[in-house]
Design an enzyme around this catalytic site. Structure first.
Site, PDB file in Angstrom:
ATOM      1  CB  VAL A   1      -0.967  -0.103   1.380  1.00  0.00           C
ATOM      2  CG1 VAL A   1      -2.197  -0.960   1.066  1.00  0.00           C
ATOM      3  CG2 VAL A   1      -0.366  -0.035   2.415  1.00  0.00           C
TER       4      VAL A   1
ATOM      5  CE1 TYR B   1      -0.219   0.856  14.648  1.00  0.00           C
ATOM      6  CE2 TYR B   1      -1.071   1.756  16.821  1.00  0.00           C
ATOM      7  CZ  TYR B   1      -1.327   0.967  15.782  1.00  0.00           C
ATOM      8  OH  TYR B   1      -2.528   0.017  15.332  1.00  0.00           O
TER       9      TYR B   1
END
Ligand SMILES: NC(=O)c1ccc[n+]([C@@H]2O[C@H](COP(=O)([O-])OP(=O)(O)OC[C@H]3O[C@@H](n4cnc5c(N)ncnc54)[C@H](O)[C@@H]3O)[C@@H](O)[C@H]2O)c1
Length: 257
Positions: free
Chosen positions: A58, A148
């Protein structure tokens, strides 16, 4: 039959999301992990689902474009998109490298952007639906998730943007924040804590995860891949026809949205 594209479909959440979506859509499963992807897709096909699969990184635009083209050729035009691919690993803030920061953002944030943009371009002013998988880590300010957490916070704001762009033509975009689910991601995290954090010495990966659930989740239970699959299926369906630009936590009450 409408066609859904799922990224990260070889993973714990992606496989469950693809399985649930296959009850209502034809599904193209994509992932970088070709071996596990094939296993997941073969199992769904054996159960009678209308599925196809193709590898897709991706973080690369050409790879994302190729996945949409593969879906069109094998199943039909994509109208629903679940962005599930993601990476995440605990690391103390002062030890986080720029390489890990860049990789996390390349997969979690750029990957979600590229797939959203590709769907909007191909829908070209026609309806559609997107669910982006964010995380409760976007809202907790956790020291060990300094790459994250922000990468997922950016996914939430990207979802807001896409919802605004798509709204006039009936293209919806929502985000889901999963709570704590035992997948490869948590297994690797727990194993890393076992090996590197003296506070967990002598414990086990299972017990470490159970400890996080106990201390973080008000409902005192972990979430399941099926919990997330159900929410994604709802948000991608016409049952959620008036829901867009929202972030829904499926987390047993960790984050109050
Ligand atoms: N497990 C949890 O508790 C939890 C909680 C909140 C959010 N999430 C999010 O849910 C999503 C799925 O995570 P999971 O728990 O199933 O973990 P997982 O590791 O089982 O699955 C992640 C999948 O993403 C794939 N992937 C990694 N890099 C990729 C790339 N560049 N292109 C395409 N695919 C790639 C992996 O091969 C893997 O199959 C992630 O976005 C994660 O951040 C998980």
């Amino acid at each position: 039959m409408s066609v859904a594209l799922v990224t990260g479909a070889a993973g714990g959440l992606g496989a469950a999301i693809a399985a649930r979506l296959a009850e209502e859509h034809a599904v193209l499963l994509t992932d970088v992990d070709a071996r596990r992807l094939k296993e997941v897709a073969s199992k769904l096909a054996a159960d009678g689902a209308r599925v196809a699969h193709t590898t897709c990184d991706v973080s690369e635009r050409a790879s994302v474009q190729a996945a949409f083209t593969a879906a069109e050729e094998q199943l039909g035009e994509v109208t629903a998109l679940a962005n599930v691919a993601g990476v995440g690993m605990f690391v103390p803030f002062t030890e986080l490298t720029e390489q890990q920061w860049d990789h996390t953002f390349a997969v979690n944030t750029r990957g979600t952007f590229l797939a959203c943009q590709e769907l909007l371009r191909r829908r070209d002013g026609r309806p559609g639906a997107i669910v982006n998988i964010a995380s409760i880590g976007a809202r907790l300010g956790m020291e060990v998730l300094a790459d994250y957490g922000p990468s997922k916070a950016a996914v939430i704001e990207l979802t807001h943007v896409v919802s605004r762009v798509g709204a006039p033509t009936g293209l919806r975009a929502n985000a889901v924040m999963p709570g704590l689910i035992w997948t490869d991601m948590w297994q690797k995290t727990s194993e890393w804590l076992l090996a590197n954090d003296p506070a967990h010495a002598g414990s086990s990966a299972d017990k470490i995860f159970a400890g996080f659930v106990e201390s973080m989740v008000p409902m005192r239970r972990p979430q399941t891949p099926e919990d997330i699959g159900e929410m994604v299926a709802f948000l991608l369906s016409d049952r959620a026809a008036n829901v867009t630009g929202q972030t829904i936590a499926v987390d047993g009450g960790v984050v109050l949205t």
